[in-house]
Design a protein around this motif. Structure first.
Motif, PDB file in Angstrom:
ATOM      1  N   PHE A   1      35.072  42.082 -93.807  1.00  0.00           N
ATOM      2  CA  PHE A   1      35.907  42.902 -94.694  1.00  0.00           C
ATOM      3  C   PHE A   1      35.068  43.574 -95.771  1.00  0.00           C
ATOM      4  CE2 PHE A   1      35.922  40.098 -98.411  1.00  0.00           C
ATOM      5  CZ  PHE A   1      35.568  38.880 -97.849  1.00  0.00           C
TER       6      PHE A   1
ATOM      7  N   GLU B   1      33.718  46.836-105.566  1.00  0.00           N
ATOM      8  CA  GLU B   1      33.339  46.037-106.740  1.00  0.00           C
ATOM      9  C   GLU B   1      32.809  46.987-107.807  1.00  0.00           C
ATOM     10  OE1 GLU B   1      30.435  43.034-105.919  1.00  0.00           O
ATOM     11  OE2 GLU B   1      31.910  41.622-105.161  1.00  0.00           O
TER      12      GLU B   1
ATOM     13  N   GLU C   1      31.244  49.974-106.037  1.00  0.00           N
ATOM     14  CA  GLU C   1      30.323  49.769-104.922  1.00  0.00           C
ATOM     15  C   GLU C   1      31.130  49.046-103.841  1.00  0.00           C
ATOM     16  OE1 GLU C   1      27.120  50.765-105.149  1.00  0.00           O
ATOM     17  OE2 GLU C   1      27.543  51.474-107.174  1.00  0.00           O
ATOM     18  N   THR C   2      30.907  49.427-102.606  1.00  0.00           N
ATOM     19  CA  THR C   2      31.600  48.721-101.532  1.00  0.00           C
ATOM     20  C   THR C   2      30.753  47.544-101.069  1.00  0.00           C
ATOM     21  OG1 THR C   2      32.708  50.718-100.810  1.00  0.00           O
ATOM     22  CG2 THR C   2      32.538  48.936 -99.206  1.00  0.00           C
ATOM     23  N   LYS C   3      31.342  46.359-101.120  1.00  0.00           N
ATOM     24  CA  LYS C   3      30.650  45.164-100.614  1.00  0.00           C
ATOM     25  C   LYS C   3      31.297  44.727 -99.304  1.00  0.00           C
ATOM     26  CE  LYS C   3      29.091  41.672-103.106  1.00  0.00           C
ATOM     27  NZ  LYS C   3      29.140  40.591-104.083  1.00  0.00           N
ATOM     28  N   THR C   4      30.480  44.506 -98.296  1.00  0.00           N
ATOM     29  CA  THR C   4      30.971  44.074 -96.990  1.00  0.00           C
ATOM     30  C   THR C   4      30.540  42.636 -96.742  1.00  0.00           C
ATOM     31  OG1 THR C   4      30.860  46.324 -96.148  1.00  0.00           O
ATOM     32  CG2 THR C   4      30.909  44.553 -94.509  1.00  0.00           C
ATOM     33  N   THR C   5      31.472  41.794 -96.360  1.00  0.00           N
ATOM     34  CA  THR C   5      31.176  40.379 -96.127  1.00  0.00           C
ATOM     35  C   THR C   5      31.449  40.026 -94.665  1.00  0.00           C
ATOM     36  OG1 THR C   5      31.788  39.860 -98.403  1.00  0.00           O
ATOM     37  CG2 THR C   5      31.729  38.014 -96.855  1.00  0.00           C
ATOM     38  N   TRP C   6      30.497  39.320 -94.084  1.00  0.00           N
ATOM     39  CA  TRP C   6      30.617  38.868 -92.687  1.00  0.00           C
ATOM     40  C   TRP C   6      30.729  37.349 -92.659  1.00  0.00           C
ATOM     41  CZ3 TRP C   6      29.218  41.831 -88.037  1.00  0.00           C
ATOM     42  CH2 TRP C   6      28.818  43.166 -88.292  1.00  0.00           C
ATOM     43  N   HIS C   7      31.522  36.851 -91.731  1.00  0.00           N
ATOM     44  CA  HIS C   7      31.493  35.423 -91.460  1.00  0.00           C
ATOM     45  C   HIS C   7      31.803  35.167 -89.990  1.00  0.00           C
ATOM     46  CE1 HIS C   7      32.185  31.124 -91.568  1.00  0.00           C
ATOM     47  NE2 HIS C   7      31.494  31.137 -92.685  1.00  0.00           N
TER      48      HIS C   7
ATOM     49  N   ILE D   1      31.366  30.053-100.335  1.00  0.00           N
ATOM     50  CA  ILE D   1      30.953  31.340 -99.767  1.00  0.00           C
ATOM     51  C   ILE D   1      31.549  32.486-100.568  1.00  0.00           C
ATOM     52  CG2 ILE D   1      31.388  32.889 -97.805  1.00  0.00           C
ATOM     53  CD1 ILE D   1      30.992  30.389 -96.011  1.00  0.00           C
ATOM     54  N   PHE D   2      32.839  32.386-100.874  1.00  0.00           N
ATOM     55  CA  PHE D   2      33.485  33.496-101.581  1.00  0.00           C
ATOM     56  C   PHE D   2      33.001  33.599-103.023  1.00  0.00           C
ATOM     57  CE2 PHE D   2      36.661  32.877 -98.142  1.00  0.00           C
ATOM     58  CZ  PHE D   2      36.468  34.108 -97.555  1.00  0.00           C
TER      59      PHE D   2
ATOM     60  N   GLY E   1      29.271  34.692-102.824  1.00  0.00           N
ATOM     61  CA  GLY E   1      29.264  36.044-102.256  1.00  0.00           C
ATOM     62  C   GLY E   1      29.710  37.088-103.257  1.00  0.00           C
ATOM     63  N   SER E   2      30.705  36.740-104.074  1.00  0.00           N
ATOM     64  CA  SER E   2      31.196  37.735-105.028  1.00  0.00           C
ATOM     65  C   SER E   2      30.244  37.898-106.208  1.00  0.00           C
ATOM     66  CB  SER E   2      32.594  37.356-105.528  1.00  0.00           C
ATOM     67  OG  SER E   2      32.509  36.224-106.367  1.00  0.00           O
ATOM     68  N   GLN E   3      29.378  36.904-106.412  1.00  0.00           N
ATOM     69  CA  GLN E   3      28.456  37.003-107.551  1.00  0.00           C
ATOM     70  C   GLN E   3      27.138  37.692-107.202  1.00  0.00           C
ATOM     71  OE1 GLN E   3      28.248  32.888-108.774  1.00  0.00           O
ATOM     72  NE2 GLN E   3      29.838  33.176-110.318  1.00  0.00           N
ATOM     73  N   ILE E   4      26.820  37.761-105.923  1.00  0.00           N
ATOM     74  CA  ILE E   4      25.579  38.438-105.526  1.00  0.00           C
ATOM     75  C   ILE E   4      25.816  39.942-105.568  1.00  0.00           C
ATOM     76  CG2 ILE E   4      23.880  38.780-103.699  1.00  0.00           C
ATOM     77  CD1 ILE E   4      24.516  36.012-102.697  1.00  0.00           C
ATOM     78  N   ARG E   5      24.962  40.634-106.299  1.00  0.00           N
ATOM     79  CA  ARG E   5      25.137  42.074-106.469  1.00  0.00           C
ATOM     80  C   ARG E   5      24.435  42.811-105.333  1.00  0.00           C
ATOM     81  NH1 ARG E   5      28.892  43.930-109.199  1.00  0.00           N
ATOM     82  NH2 ARG E   5      27.716  45.689-109.999  1.00  0.00           N
ATOM     83  N   SER E   6      25.084  42.817-104.170  1.00  0.00           N
ATOM     84  CA  SER E   6      24.512  43.564-103.063  1.00  0.00           C
ATOM     85  C   SER E   6      25.613  44.025-102.115  1.00  0.00           C
ATOM     86  CB  SER E   6      23.471  42.723-102.317  1.00  0.00           C
ATOM     87  OG  SER E   6      24.087  41.645-101.692  1.00  0.00           O
ATOM     88  N   GLY E   7      25.287  45.041-101.326  1.00  0.00           N
ATOM     89  CA  GLY E   7      26.289  45.724-100.521  1.00  0.00           C
ATOM     90  C   GLY E   7      26.751  44.981 -99.287  1.00  0.00           C
ATOM     91  N   VAL E   8      25.931  44.079 -98.791  1.00  0.00           N
ATOM     92  CA  VAL E   8      26.322  43.304 -97.613  1.00  0.00           C
ATOM     93  C   VAL E   8      26.077  41.823 -97.895  1.00  0.00           C
ATOM     94  CG1 VAL E   8      26.017  42.973 -95.136  1.00  0.00           C
ATOM     95  CG2 VAL E   8      25.566  45.200 -96.134  1.00  0.00           C
ATOM     96  N   ILE E   9      27.073  41.008 -97.598  1.00  0.00           N
ATOM     97  CA  ILE E   9      26.908  39.563 -97.693  1.00  0.00           C
ATOM     98  C   ILE E   9      27.086  38.996 -96.292  1.00  0.00           C
ATOM     99  CG2 ILE E   9      27.809  37.401 -98.646  1.00  0.00           C
ATOM    100  CD1 ILE E   9      26.600  39.200-100.787  1.00  0.00           C
TER     101      ILE E   9
END
Lengths: 287, 510
Positions: free
Chosen positions: A141, A145, A277-283, B460-461, B464-472
């Motif tokens: 998703f 942010e 900024e768009t953040k994309t998370t994978w799991h 994880i959430f 993940g929300s605290q890391i300042r980057s575009g892909v987690i």
């Protein structure tokens, strides 16, 4: 009975939830169209810009991690406070020879614009966020942010409404900001700081400086701890200066053209999106 | 070590003791003691490369105006594969003119549905020539055939397939707005994923109704030129896609051309800043996908064997030539020793060698320039006082190869921790608390990727929300998909590629 002597207001800046004078102690005169002095405003310097970026950065993580619901309520609270002080802002706008009806209209639109953006805080992530149907066994998703510390360069016209129109989408999106107020009439901007102060906006989330743009803009837009610039001064030299300064640290820049701030085209969620900024998370999906 | 394995095997047959392959076993994998690998080279005998490639402008291959050519080599044996045109301002200008003409006369007048059908054709024809493209990608760039065959080329086709479908559905992409194309897009792509990066650039640009001038990297121009042949075969209208080859100066000509409406660049942060500066004061839109120094955070409750494989994939995939590589490992203290030992053991099993061999895990470093840069950083790391560990594998005699490398005992301020090495070099730091991990992860100019390894969903959430980057990537790493937006925070870039978000940079909203 003789006329009462009016108490004149001293206009300072709004930084870190406090109202300091310029570190340089310099001021400049704000006058009406007849050249009569209305007030002295702070003429901020490079040092003041730096002193404003520090609390903006410090406030960022707290403000951006507030719940969307809470940010919406805080923005709504700003509108409530402004509603209660309408008369003060109408008077302040009229000091620079704005007609009463226009001044009233500007204040009302400012309040309504705050309400508009207050309502977006818990909706834009739904409009701009996505669940992405990737081809592998992953849940994926994307969410917007907040970008970080935004430098806002406000125009001279509509000194209250323009300021509100620029600040509202930026803070609705969880950013903190340092604002260079209208140079010609910064007085409503400083008073707006008082409204913010009374509205549960955390100190440092919005910082407002007054003075000569030429003396501050270069320093604000080249500051390494500023992530984005929201600019309304569109002459070629200013644009180029900002763009070049932005390239030092890959800042996001939005040069925003507004012919008429009263126009409701300034109410849309894409203004929030510009500072996200768009953040994309994978799991993985599996047992 | 093989003795230990054999012993275990005997035991497991009798009393059910742990096998080396059991989850969280402390025994190490040791294939090499049991059998030798025969070479298994992929054969490229079913296609011919040209000796010389020209620019692809206005639907035709045209010779460079100044007549200059450059050579591209195979980094695994340093032999010249082919020569290709060096683009000058004249070539760029004629490519931009062709793209403008195609935009005005044809592409902007075509319905979204018809545009989409052309893009679908491109996707299908990439699939049709996929094995050839994979082999050429590995020859030209040095990446293992397994990766170009299973990752690069199928994904490139998938990006075209995905964006083809958007061409007639743009009205649904931007709520309350109407999307219009920008015009001519100048696109400059890197050498680490040549055809894949081409697809990330060209597919959304065409879907949104733009035409393009694309410059592949001078180290890896070949698959882009085969793609030019595909554009011809697909009957794509002339000038919709133009490919101009050359080095940095050719790229600068594209960036500075007055009739280009948008620049999309993938490459280093240093060059990204130069491009952003040269675009100052213009109306050109731009997207930048730049460098990274991704933190891969491992908590004590992580599934250790999966994590070790994830770390391997995060840093050694594509020889570490990955902008979003997990090049900084942050391990919670309690499992650091065990994890690092397992990581070293796993590294020993990696086969470094011929990119075209199907057994190869780590191929050749892309170029002499990059090879020298990586070696320079390895020296810097040693001089900074870090402890180095390298795999003991054999390296081929010729070509540019680098052993998988770990650096331990590093400080946050070390250059090898702060700067992007873009090679198979991993730094390892430890942490005690989640806050410390986040602080270390974010203590960088970059913000492209981050990894979180833990069995606990809520962690994880939170992290993940605290890391300042575009892909987690949580409990995984280096995964890509056309539906999934990709791009950086901070100095890792501006804008997103992939997914619905990847359309924004190619439209103006009315």
């Amino acid at each position: 009975m003789s006329d009462r002597i009016k108490v004149l207001k001293t206009y300072k800046t709004y930084v870190d939830g406090k109202f300091p004078r310029s570190e340089s102690d310099r001021t400049y005169k704000i006058t009406d169209s007849k050249g009569k002095t209305i007030a002295n405003a702070c003429r901020c310097t490079r040092k003041d810009v730096r002193n404003a970026v520090v609390p903006a950065r410090a406030a960022f993580s707290g403000w951006s991690s507030r719940s969307a619901y809470n940010r919406g309520q805080v923005l709504y609270r700003i509108a409530e406070m402004l509603e209660g002080r309408k008369e003060q802002f109408v008077e302040e706008l009229m000091l620079t020879d704005v007609k009463k009806s226009d001044a009233e209209n500007e204040v009302q639109l400012s309040i309504d614009r705050l309400i508009y953006f207050a309502g977006w805080t818990d909706k834009y992530p739904q409009v701009f966020g996505t669940v992405n149907p990737v081809a592998s066994a992953h849940f994926n998703f994307s969410m917007p942010e907040s970008t970080g510390v935004v430098g806002i360069i406000a125009p001279d016209e509509s000194p209250l409404l323009a300021l509100v129109s620029l600040v509202a989408p930026v803070i609705a999106g969880g950013n903190s900001c340092v604002v260079l107020a209208s140079e010609v009439n910064p007085l409503p901007a400083v008073s707006f700081g008082e409204v913010l102060h009374a509205s549960d906006v955390p100190g440092g989330a919005v910082n407002i400086l007054t003075g000569f743009r030429d003396e501050m803009l270069d320093h604000l837009t080249s500051h390494m701890d500023v992530n984005a610039v929201f600019n309304t001064i569109l002459d070629q030299n200013t644009r180029k200066l900002i763009d070049e300064n932005a390239s030092i640290s890959i800042k996001r820049v939005e040069h925003y053209e507004a012919k008429n701030w009263k126009d409701d085209s300034h109410e849309n969620p894409y203004l929030i999106l510009n500072f996200q900024e768009t953040k994309t998370t994978w799991h993985p999906i599996g047992v | 070590m093989s003795e230990q394995i054999k012993e275990t095997k005997t035991e497991s047959a009798t009393n059910g003791a742990q096998k080396p392959t059991s989850p969280n076993s402390d025994l190490k994998l040791d294939f090499a003691s049991f059998w030798e690998y025969s070479t298994a080279p992929e054969s490229g005998d079913f296609f011919d490369l040209k000796e010389s490639y020209d620019h692809f402008i206005g639907g035709k291959f045209v010779k460079p105006v100044k007549g200059r050519y450059m050579k591209t080599i195979n980094p695994s044996n340093e032999e010249v594969i082919a020569e290709f045109a060096e683009g000058t301002s004249e070539d760029v200008d004629s490519a931009v003119k062709a793209a403008r003409k195609a935009y005005d006369k044809e592409w902007s007048k075509l319905s979204g549905k018809e545009r989409g059908k052309y893009i679908y054709r491109l996707a299908r024809m990439i699939q049709g020539r996929s094995r050839e493209l994979a082999i050429v990608e590995s020859m030209d760039g040095g990446k293992p055939i397994r990766e170009s065959r299973d990752v690069d080329i199928p994904l490139a086709a998938a990006y075209f397939f995905y964006y083809a479908g958007w061409a007639d559905k743009l009205d649904y992409a931007f709520p309350g707005r109407e999307a219009k194309p920008l015009g001519v897009c100048g696109q400059i792509i890197p050498w680490n994923f040549p055809l894949l990066m081409l697809s990330w650039k060209i597919a959304p640009a065409l879907a949104a109704g733009n035409t393009v001038v694309l410059k592949p990297a001078e180290a890896t121009p070949l698959t882009a030129l085969i793609f030019a042949e595909i554009c011809q075969d697909a009957g794509l209208p002339d000038g919709v896609v133009n490919i101009v080859t050359g080095a940095g100066q050719t790229g600068a000509e594209i960036v500075n051309h007055p009739d280009v409406n948008k620049i999309a660049f993938t490459g280093s942060t240093k060059v990204g800043k130069i491009i952003q500066k040269s675009l100052a004061g213009t109306d050109k839109k731009f997207t930048l996908e730049l460098g990274g120094k991704g933190a891969n955070i491992v908590f004590e409750d992580a599934p250790i064997d999966q994590t070790v494989d994830g770390i391997i994939n995060a840093i050694f995939f594509n020889q570490g030539h990955v902008c979003c590589a997990g090049s900084r490992l942050l391990v919670q203290e309690g499992i650091a020793d065990r994890l690092i030992q397992k990581l070293k053991d796993r590294m020993e099993t990696l086969i470094v060698g011929d990119p075209l061999d199907k057994n190869t895990d780590v191929g050749a470093i892309n170029s002499k320039m990059q090879f020298d840069k990586i070696n320079e950083y390895i020296e810097i790391g040693k001089n900074e006082g870090a402890t180095i560990h390298q795999s003991s594998c054999n390296l081929p005699d010729s070509g540019f190869f680098c052993r998988p490398t770990l650096f331990m005992d590093v400080a946050q301020s070390n250059r090898i921790v702060q700067e992007e090495i873009f090679g198979p070099v991993l730094t390892i730091q430890t942490f005690r608390t989640p806050d410390e991990a986040v602080q270390k992860a974010n203590n960088t100019q970059y913000g492209l990727s981050g990894g979180v390894w833990t069995d606990k969903g809520s962690k994880i959430f939170k992290i993940g929300s605290q890391i300042r980057s575009g892909v987690i990537w949580s409990n995984t790493f280096n995964k890509f998909d056309p539906t999934s937006p990709f791009g950086g925070y901070k100095e890792s870039g501006v804008g997103r590629e992939g997914g619905l978000h990847g359309l924004y940079p190619y439209v103006k909203l009315k």
